[in-house]
Design a protein around this motif. Sequence first.
Motif, PDB file in Angstrom:
ATOM      1  N   VAL A  79       0.864  -1.173   0.000  1.00 46.56           N
ATOM      2  CA  VAL A  79       0.000   0.000   0.000  1.00 46.56           C
ATOM      3  C   VAL A  79       0.899   1.221   0.000  1.00 46.56           C
ATOM      4  O   VAL A  79       1.855   1.308   0.778  1.00 46.56           O
ATOM      5  N   CYS A  80       0.596   2.170  -0.882  1.00 45.80           N
ATOM      6  CA  CYS A  80       1.396   3.383  -1.016  1.00 45.80           C
ATOM      7  C   CYS A  80       0.756   4.530  -0.244  1.00 45.80           C
ATOM      8  O   CYS A  80      -0.475   4.584  -0.093  1.00 45.80           O
ATOM      9  N   GLY A  81       1.586   5.448   0.222  1.00 47.44           N
ATOM     10  CA  GLY A  81       1.049   6.636   0.872  1.00 47.44           C
ATOM     11  C   GLY A  81       0.088   7.390  -0.028  1.00 47.44           C
ATOM     12  O   GLY A  81      -0.901   7.974   0.438  1.00 47.44           O
ATOM     13  N   SER A  82       0.346   7.377  -1.352  1.00 50.73           N
ATOM     14  CA  SER A  82      -0.560   8.063  -2.269  1.00 50.73           C
ATOM     15  C   SER A  82      -1.913   7.357  -2.367  1.00 50.73           C
ATOM     16  O   SER A  82      -2.913   7.979  -2.744  1.00 50.73           O
ATOM     17  N   ASP A  83      -1.974   6.067  -2.027  1.00 47.97           N
ATOM     18  CA  ASP A  83      -3.265   5.374  -1.993  1.00 47.97           C
ATOM     19  C   ASP A  83      -4.167   5.920  -0.886  1.00 47.97           C
ATOM     20  O   ASP A  83      -5.393   5.734  -0.928  1.00 47.97           O
ATOM     21  N   LEU A  84      -3.547   6.548   0.105  1.00 52.92           N
ATOM     22  CA  LEU A  84      -4.341   7.049   1.232  1.00 52.92           C
ATOM     23  C   LEU A  84      -5.123   8.313   0.879  1.00 52.92           C
ATOM     24  O   LEU A  84      -6.086   8.642   1.578  1.00 52.92           O
ATOM     25  N   TRP A  85      -4.713   9.028  -0.189  1.00 49.22           N
ATOM     26  CA  TRP A  85      -5.496  10.204  -0.586  1.00 49.22           C
ATOM     27  C   TRP A  85      -6.890   9.784  -1.055  1.00 49.22           C
ATOM     28  O   TRP A  85      -7.890  10.294  -0.543  1.00 49.22           O
ATOM     29  N   PRO A  86      -7.038   8.854  -2.024  1.00 48.91           N
ATOM     30  CA  PRO A  86      -8.400   8.415  -2.365  1.00 48.91           C
ATOM     31  C   PRO A  86      -9.078   7.675  -1.215  1.00 48.91           C
ATOM     32  O   PRO A  86     -10.307   7.735  -1.078  1.00 48.91           O
ATOM     33  N   TYR A  87      -8.289   6.972  -0.389  1.00 52.30           N
ATOM     34  CA  TYR A  87      -8.883   6.271   0.754  1.00 52.30           C
ATOM     35  C   TYR A  87      -9.570   7.252   1.698  1.00 52.30           C
ATOM     36  O   TYR A  87     -10.534   6.902   2.365  1.00 52.30           O
ATOM     37  N   GLY A  88      -9.087   8.480   1.718  1.00 55.74           N
ATOM     38  CA  GLY A  88      -9.702   9.486   2.576  1.00 55.74           C
ATOM     39  C   GLY A  88     -10.757  10.329   1.910  1.00 55.74           C
ATOM     40  O   GLY A  88     -11.529  10.999   2.605  1.00 55.74           O
ATOM     41  N   SER A  89     -10.836  10.299   0.560  1.00 53.40           N
ATOM     42  CA  SER A  89     -11.713  11.268  -0.096  1.00 53.40           C
ATOM     43  C   SER A  89     -12.456  10.775  -1.333  1.00 53.40           C
ATOM     44  O   SER A  89     -13.263  11.515  -1.896  1.00 53.40           O
ATOM     45  N   MET A  90     -12.233   9.548  -1.780  1.00 50.93           N
ATOM     46  CA  MET A  90     -12.832   9.076  -3.031  1.00 50.93           C
ATOM     47  C   MET A  90     -14.355   9.007  -2.925  1.00 50.93           C
ATOM     48  O   MET A  90     -14.905   8.415  -1.993  1.00 50.93           O
ATOM     49  N   PRO A  91     -15.087   9.612  -3.868  1.00 51.99           N
ATOM     50  CA  PRO A  91     -16.542   9.486  -3.865  1.00 51.99           C
ATOM     51  C   PRO A  91     -16.973   8.030  -4.051  1.00 51.99           C
ATOM     52  O   PRO A  91     -16.287   7.252  -4.726  1.00 51.99           O
ATOM     53  N   ALA A  92     -18.081   7.667  -3.462  1.00 52.21           N
ATOM     54  CA  ALA A  92     -18.583   6.293  -3.568  1.00 52.21           C
ATOM     55  C   ALA A  92     -18.922   5.965  -5.019  1.00 52.21           C
ATOM     56  O   ALA A  92     -19.413   6.812  -5.771  1.00 52.21           O
ATOM     57  N   THR A  93     -18.639   4.725  -5.401  1.00 51.16           N
ATOM     58  CA  THR A  93     -18.925   4.276  -6.758  1.00 51.16           C
ATOM     59  C   THR A  93     -19.438   2.846  -6.711  1.00 51.16           C
ATOM     60  O   THR A  93     -19.098   2.079  -5.795  1.00 51.16           O
ATOM     61  N   ASP A  94     -20.244   2.457  -7.691  1.00 49.86           N
ATOM     62  CA  ASP A  94     -20.756   1.096  -7.753  1.00 49.86           C
ATOM     63  C   ASP A  94     -19.783   0.139  -8.434  1.00 49.86           C
ATOM     64  O   ASP A  94     -19.889  -1.080  -8.276  1.00 49.86           O
ATOM     65  N   THR A  95     -18.846   0.683  -9.200  1.00 46.29           N
ATOM     66  CA  THR A  95     -17.954  -0.176  -9.971  1.00 46.29           C
ATOM     67  C   THR A  95     -16.635  -0.453  -9.270  1.00 46.29           C
ATOM     68  O   THR A  95     -16.057  -1.526  -9.419  1.00 46.29           O
ATOM     69  N   GLY A  96     -16.140   0.494  -8.506  1.00 47.62           N
ATOM     70  CA  GLY A  96     -14.887   0.289  -7.800  1.00 47.62           C
ATOM     71  C   GLY A  96     -13.675   0.488  -8.695  1.00 47.62           C
ATOM     72  O   GLY A  96     -13.764   0.512  -9.928  1.00 47.62           O
ATOM     73  N   ARG A  97     -12.525   0.629  -8.044  1.00 51.15           N
ATOM     74  CA  ARG A  97     -11.266   0.858  -8.748  1.00 51.15           C
ATOM     75  C   ARG A  97     -10.226  -0.128  -8.231  1.00 51.15           C
ATOM     76  O   ARG A  97      -9.929  -0.158  -7.033  1.00 51.15           O
ATOM     77  N   PRO A  98      -9.682  -0.981  -9.113  1.00 49.40           N
ATOM     78  CA  PRO A  98      -8.615  -1.888  -8.667  1.00 49.40           C
ATOM     79  C   PRO A  98      -7.435  -1.084  -8.139  1.00 49.40           C
ATOM     80  O   PRO A  98      -7.027  -0.099  -8.751  1.00 49.40           O
ATOM     81  N   MET A  99      -6.889  -1.503  -7.019  1.00 56.24           N
ATOM     82  CA  MET A  99      -5.874  -0.707  -6.334  1.00 56.24           C
ATOM     83  C   MET A  99      -4.490  -1.348  -6.416  1.00 56.24           C
ATOM     84  O   MET A  99      -4.343  -2.549  -6.600  1.00 56.24           O
ATOM     85  N   GLY A 100      -3.497  -0.486  -6.221  1.00 59.19           N
ATOM     86  CA  GLY A 100      -2.121  -0.945  -6.120  1.00 59.19           C
ATOM     87  C   GLY A 100      -1.313  -0.670  -7.376  1.00 59.19           C
ATOM     88  O   GLY A 100      -1.765  -0.954  -8.494  1.00 59.19           O
ATOM     89  N   HIS A 101      -0.119  -0.092  -7.189  1.00 55.16           N
ATOM     90  CA  HIS A 101       0.747   0.180  -8.329  1.00 55.16           C
ATOM     91  C   HIS A 101       2.196  -0.209  -8.047  1.00 55.16           C
ATOM     92  O   HIS A 101       3.085   0.134  -8.821  1.00 55.16           O
ATOM     93  N   GLU A 102       2.436  -0.919  -6.955  1.00 56.75           N
ATOM     94  CA  GLU A 102       3.780  -1.386  -6.615  1.00 56.75           C
ATOM     95  C   GLU A 102       3.722  -2.892  -6.427  1.00 56.75           C
ATOM     96  O   GLU A 102       3.043  -3.374  -5.517  1.00 56.75           O
ATOM     97  N   PHE A 103       4.416  -3.630  -7.290  1.00 58.61           N
ATOM     98  CA  PHE A 103       4.371  -5.085  -7.141  1.00 58.61           C
ATOM     99  C   PHE A 103       5.602  -5.723  -7.768  1.00 58.61           C
ATOM    100  O   PHE A 103       6.288  -5.139  -8.607  1.00 58.61           O
ATOM    101  N   LEU A 104       5.841  -6.919  -7.317  1.00 62.31           N
ATOM    102  CA  LEU A 104       6.954  -7.755  -7.766  1.00 62.31           C
ATOM    103  C   LEU A 104       6.383  -9.150  -7.940  1.00 62.31           C
ATOM    104  O   LEU A 104       5.556  -9.588  -7.145  1.00 62.31           O
ATOM    105  N   GLY A 105       6.785  -9.849  -8.995  1.00 53.57           N
ATOM    106  CA  GLY A 105       6.199 -11.163  -9.196  1.00 53.57           C
ATOM    107  C   GLY A 105       6.917 -11.983 -10.249  1.00 53.57           C
ATOM    108  O   GLY A 105       8.000 -11.629 -10.727  1.00 53.57           O
ATOM    109  N   VAL A 106       6.284 -13.094 -10.608  1.00 53.87           N
ATOM    110  CA  VAL A 106       6.849 -14.053 -11.548  1.00 53.87           C
ATOM    111  C   VAL A 106       6.036 -14.030 -12.833  1.00 53.87           C
ATOM    112  O   VAL A 106       4.795 -14.083 -12.802  1.00 53.87           O
TER     113      VAL A 106
END
Length: 342
Positions: free
Chosen positions: A37-64
Motif C-alpha cells: 500500500v502506497c502513501g498516495s493510496d491514502l489520498w483516495p482512501y480518505g476522499s474518493m466518492p462512492a462508486t458502484d464499480t470500484g477501482r482496482p488498487m495498487g501500483h507497486e508489485f513484484l512477481g513471476v
Amino acid sequence: MRAAVMYGAGDVRVEHRPDPKIVDRTDAVVRTVAACVCGSDLWPYGSMPATDTGRPMGHEFLGVVEEAGADVRGLKPGDLVVAPFTYSDNTCDYCAKGLQISCRNGGRYGFDGVDGGQGEAVRVPFADGTLVKLPVAADSALVPSLLALSDVMTTGHHGAVTAGVGRGDSVLVVGDGAVGLCAVIAAARRGAERIVLAGRHEARTDLGRRFGATDVVAERGEEGVARIRELTGGVDKVIEAVGTRQALDTALGAVLDGGTISRLGVPQYEQGPLGPAAFMRNITLTGGASPARAYIEHLLPDVLDGTIAPGRVFDREFPLDRTPDAYRAMADREVLKALVHP
C-alpha cells in the motif's frame, strides 16, 4: 483471482475478479509475489466518492512472469520481475529522455482495463519496456528492498537527483513517510554531509537516522523553520515528500537563497507562495512524479550487494485478504508501509 478494489473513501474490499489474460502481443501476465500500500493510496482512501464499480488498487508489485505475449522478447515464464509504478513502452521520445512517467503509450495500473497491483496477478502492458528482470529467487530475503524499487526508493532517488544533491551538501527532507525515508537514503548515497529529517514520529525518525539523517526536527510550521535555521543556517537542498502547503512553506523557509527544492509529495494544493518574494531569492523549484523505470537498473546493484536496504520501510506484512486492514493501519499511522502477500 482475488484483488483489492476501492469503492469509496474508507471502503476497500478484496473480491474475485477475472483472471488476467494476454490482450496485446506486448503484454505479460505476472503472478504477484509481493505488493504494498502506497502513501498516495491514502489520498483516495480518505476522499474518493462512492462508486458502484470500484477501482482496482495498487501500483507497486513484484512477481513471476506466468505468460508472455508473442512480441515479448526479453522475458519468459518463470522470470522474477519488478514493475515500476507506471507502465511504459521505453521506446518513445519521452522514454528516451528518461521520462518514462510521460510515456506516450504508457499508463497507470488500475485504470483503462489494466489490473491493480494489489491482487494475485496483473496484466502488464509493454512488458519488455516496463518490467525489470531480477537475478534472485522469489523467496529471497531481498524481496522487500527490491519491491521498494517499484516506487518509494526510486521516488526518493528522484528527489535527490532533481534537487542536485551532491557531496558536501546540506539537505532537508520534509516528511518521515516511506518516500521521505528513502529520500534520506538517496541523499546519503549521493554524499550529502548533513541531512535534516523533518518528522515527528519517533519510530520513523529513528529509522531515518539509521538511513543517514544527521538531525531530526519534530517542530512544524514557523517553529520548525526556525529550528532548522538554528541547526544549519539554512540548507542547500530540500526534498519535500509530503505534498501539503505547510510542507512547501517549510521548504521555502529553510532553503538558502539560490537553493533547490524538489517536490515529491503529490500536491494537495493548487496555489503556492511563488510570487515576487520567492522570485527574488533565485530558488529553483523542481521534482515531480518519478520516472521509476529510469532508475531501477541504476539502483539495483546497491540493493543486491546490501549497500542500501530500503525494504526496512516495510514494518508490517498482511495477507491479501487483509488488505483493508493494511489501509486502515496506514491511515491511522499504526504502520509506516504495509507489505501485502497474495
